[in-house]
Write an enzyme that holds these catalytic residues in place. Structure first.
Site, PDB file in Angstrom:
ATOM      1  N   SER A   1       0.807  -1.222   0.000  1.00  0.00           N
ATOM      2  CA  SER A   1       0.000   0.000   0.000  1.00  0.00           C
ATOM      3  C   SER A   1       0.840   1.272   0.000  1.00  0.00           C
ATOM      4  O   SER A   1       0.530   2.226  -0.729  1.00  0.00           O
ATOM      5  CB  SER A   1      -0.947  -0.008   1.199  1.00  0.00           C
ATOM      6  OG  SER A   1      -0.227  -0.126   2.418  1.00  0.00           O
ATOM      7  N   THR A   2       1.908   1.321   0.793  1.00  0.00           N
ATOM      8  CA  THR A   2       2.734   2.531   0.835  1.00  0.00           C
ATOM      9  C   THR A   2       3.527   2.695  -0.458  1.00  0.00           C
ATOM     10  O   THR A   2       3.645   3.801  -0.995  1.00  0.00           O
ATOM     11  CB  THR A   2       3.677   2.501   2.041  1.00  0.00           C
ATOM     12  OG1 THR A   2       2.928   2.254   3.231  1.00  0.00           O
ATOM     13  CG2 THR A   2       4.413   3.824   2.195  1.00  0.00           C
TER      14      THR A   2
ATOM     15  N   ASP B   1      10.705   0.488  -1.267  1.00  0.00           N
ATOM     16  CA  ASP B   1       9.729  -0.563  -0.981  1.00  0.00           C
ATOM     17  C   ASP B   1       9.244  -0.423   0.454  1.00  0.00           C
ATOM     18  O   ASP B   1       9.897   0.214   1.288  1.00  0.00           O
ATOM     19  CB  ASP B   1      10.357  -1.942  -1.202  1.00  0.00           C
ATOM     20  CG  ASP B   1       9.329  -3.008  -1.559  1.00  0.00           C
ATOM     21  OD1 ASP B   1       8.117  -2.763  -1.371  1.00  0.00           O
ATOM     22  OD2 ASP B   1       9.739  -4.091  -2.022  1.00  0.00           O
ATOM     23  N   GLY B   2       8.132  -1.034   0.737  1.00  0.00           N
ATOM     24  CA  GLY B   2       7.601  -1.057   2.091  1.00  0.00           C
ATOM     25  C   GLY B   2       8.146  -2.232   2.877  1.00  0.00           C
ATOM     26  O   GLY B   2       9.010  -2.971   2.411  1.00  0.00           O
TER      27      GLY B   2
ATOM     28  N   ASP C   1       6.796  -5.060   6.324  1.00  0.00           N
ATOM     29  CA  ASP C   1       5.774  -5.445   7.298  1.00  0.00           C
ATOM     30  C   ASP C   1       6.253  -5.230   8.723  1.00  0.00           C
ATOM     31  O   ASP C   1       5.457  -4.907   9.600  1.00  0.00           O
ATOM     32  CB  ASP C   1       5.379  -6.903   7.069  1.00  0.00           C
ATOM     33  CG  ASP C   1       4.793  -7.112   5.683  1.00  0.00           C
ATOM     34  OD1 ASP C   1       3.770  -6.479   5.377  1.00  0.00           O
ATOM     35  OD2 ASP C   1       5.372  -7.882   4.894  1.00  0.00           O
TER      36      ASP C   1
ATOM     37  N   LYS D   1       9.341  -8.940   5.197  1.00  0.00           N
ATOM     38  CA  LYS D   1       8.524  -8.560   4.059  1.00  0.00           C
ATOM     39  C   LYS D   1       7.840  -9.809   3.526  1.00  0.00           C
ATOM     40  O   LYS D   1       8.221 -10.910   3.869  1.00  0.00           O
ATOM     41  CB  LYS D   1       9.379  -7.915   2.956  1.00  0.00           C
ATOM     42  CG  LYS D   1       9.924  -6.543   3.357  1.00  0.00           C
ATOM     43  CD  LYS D   1      10.836  -5.926   2.296  1.00  0.00           C
ATOM     44  CE  LYS D   1      10.233  -5.891   0.926  1.00  0.00           C
ATOM     45  NZ  LYS D   1       8.930  -5.158   0.872  1.00  0.00           N
TER      46      LYS D   1
ATOM     47  N   GLY E   1       2.416  -9.566   0.938  1.00  0.00           N
ATOM     48  CA  GLY E   1       1.760  -9.702  -0.353  1.00  0.00           C
ATOM     49  C   GLY E   1       2.309 -10.837  -1.194  1.00  0.00           C
ATOM     50  O   GLY E   1       1.977 -10.952  -2.380  1.00  0.00           O
TER      51      GLY E   1
ATOM     52  N   GLU F   1      11.019  -8.921  -4.658  1.00  0.00           N
ATOM     53  CA  GLU F   1      11.414  -7.751  -3.877  1.00  0.00           C
ATOM     54  C   GLU F   1      12.868  -7.855  -3.422  1.00  0.00           C
ATOM     55  O   GLU F   1      13.617  -6.875  -3.463  1.00  0.00           O
ATOM     56  CB  GLU F   1      10.493  -7.612  -2.663  1.00  0.00           C
ATOM     57  CG  GLU F   1       9.086  -7.164  -3.013  1.00  0.00           C
ATOM     58  CD  GLU F   1       8.144  -7.217  -1.829  1.00  0.00           C
ATOM     59  OE1 GLU F   1       7.153  -6.481  -1.834  1.00  0.00           O
ATOM     60  OE2 GLU F   1       8.386  -8.012  -0.896  1.00  0.00           O
TER      61      GLU F   1
ATOM     62  N   LYS G   1       4.935  -0.019  11.961  1.00  0.00           N
ATOM     63  CA  LYS G   1       5.750  -1.144  11.480  1.00  0.00           C
ATOM     64  C   LYS G   1       7.080  -1.283  12.220  1.00  0.00           C
ATOM     65  O   LYS G   1       7.816  -2.247  11.981  1.00  0.00           O
ATOM     66  CB  LYS G   1       6.016  -0.989   9.978  1.00  0.00           C
ATOM     67  CG  LYS G   1       4.759  -0.844   9.129  1.00  0.00           C
ATOM     68  CD  LYS G   1       3.869  -2.060   9.236  1.00  0.00           C
ATOM     69  CE  LYS G   1       2.582  -1.893   8.455  1.00  0.00           C
ATOM     70  NZ  LYS G   1       2.792  -1.810   7.004  1.00  0.00           N
TER      71      LYS G   1
END
Length: 239
Positions: free
Chosen positions: A32-33, A87-88, A90, A100, A103, A109, A127
């Site tokens: 999402s980010t 990148d984001g 978790d 991560k 998803g 990634e 996070k």
């Protein structure tokens, strides 16, 4: 709370876009980010504020979004280097180690992050954790024919592992590579992410796991201060 979290994500995504310069090859993350960051990049390309950008996506989700925004894309095999990957995550621990893979995109990634000259992680303040895996499960991508064997070996490390099931289809989640995902929970969390990443990847049948160790250069954290969304930059200390 959801609205505040959205504000934090937007603030940190905007800050990440500010690091992008003309002519860069970019690793475009998932989640999402990262999606907000890709949208911001698309807007700057459309307005002419940025130019000559090429993206390398980490998921089918990101590829679709980037294509909709007319961001030029190349495959990982088509580029010799990536200037900046954004990148984001978790979870992020105090040593900049990450979990991560929420998803199920962590294989691509990690490939993109490893290729990048700089890897910048964008997260909201929820996070940040003291120890990984106390709250978020550790994803492990496995060959379909080996998931039971890998599950047993993960549980032998001390904890539990479950096959990730899909939400809007019957059966398990299938990754972009056609594999399955086991979500592991270790008793007491992960005390040594560096060692555990290697231990899990040495299990036959494992393609990759969601521990990203010693790879992050900067963490941009979206947070709320006095009701206003802002961004804090955490730089990795040189040893």
């Amino acid at each position: 709370m959801a609205d505040l979290q959205t504000q934090m994500k937007q603030a940190v995504a905007d800050a990440a876009v500010e690091q992008i310069k003309d002519g860069m090859v970019l690793g475009l993350g998932s989640g999402s980010t990262a999606a907000l960051m890709i949208q911001g990049l698309g807007a700057k390309l459309a307005s002419g504020e940025l130019k000559d950008i090429v993206g390398v996506t980490t998921s089918f989700q990101g590829e679709v979004l980037a294509a909709e925004l007319n961001i030029p894309l190349l495959s990982l095999n088509a580029v010799s280097r990536i200037d900046l990957a954004i990148d984001g995550a978790d979870e992020v621990d105090p040593g900049f180690q990450l979990i991560k893979g929420g998803g199920a995109c962590h294989v691509q990634e990690k490939l993109v992050a490893a290729r990048a000259d700089r890897f910048v992680v964008v997260v909201d303040s929820t996070k940040l954790v003291d120890r990984l895996n106390l709250g978020f499960l550790l994803p492990v991508e496995v060959l379909p024919g080996a998931w039971r064997q890998v599950k047993q070996q993960l549980e032998a490390l001390g904890g539990s592992a479950e096959l990730r099931m899909a939400q809007r289809k019957a059966g398990p989640v299938v990754t972009d590579q056609g594999n399955l995902v086991l979500d592991a929970k270790l008793d007491g969390g992960i005390s040594d992410p560096v060692a555990l990443e290697q231990t899990i990847n040495n299990i036959p049948g494992v393609l990759e796991n969601g521990l990203f160790v010693n790879i992050t250069d900067e963490v941009l954290v979206g947070e709320i201060t006095d009701g206003v969304a802002g961004v804090r930059s955490l730089q990795k200390r040189l040893s």
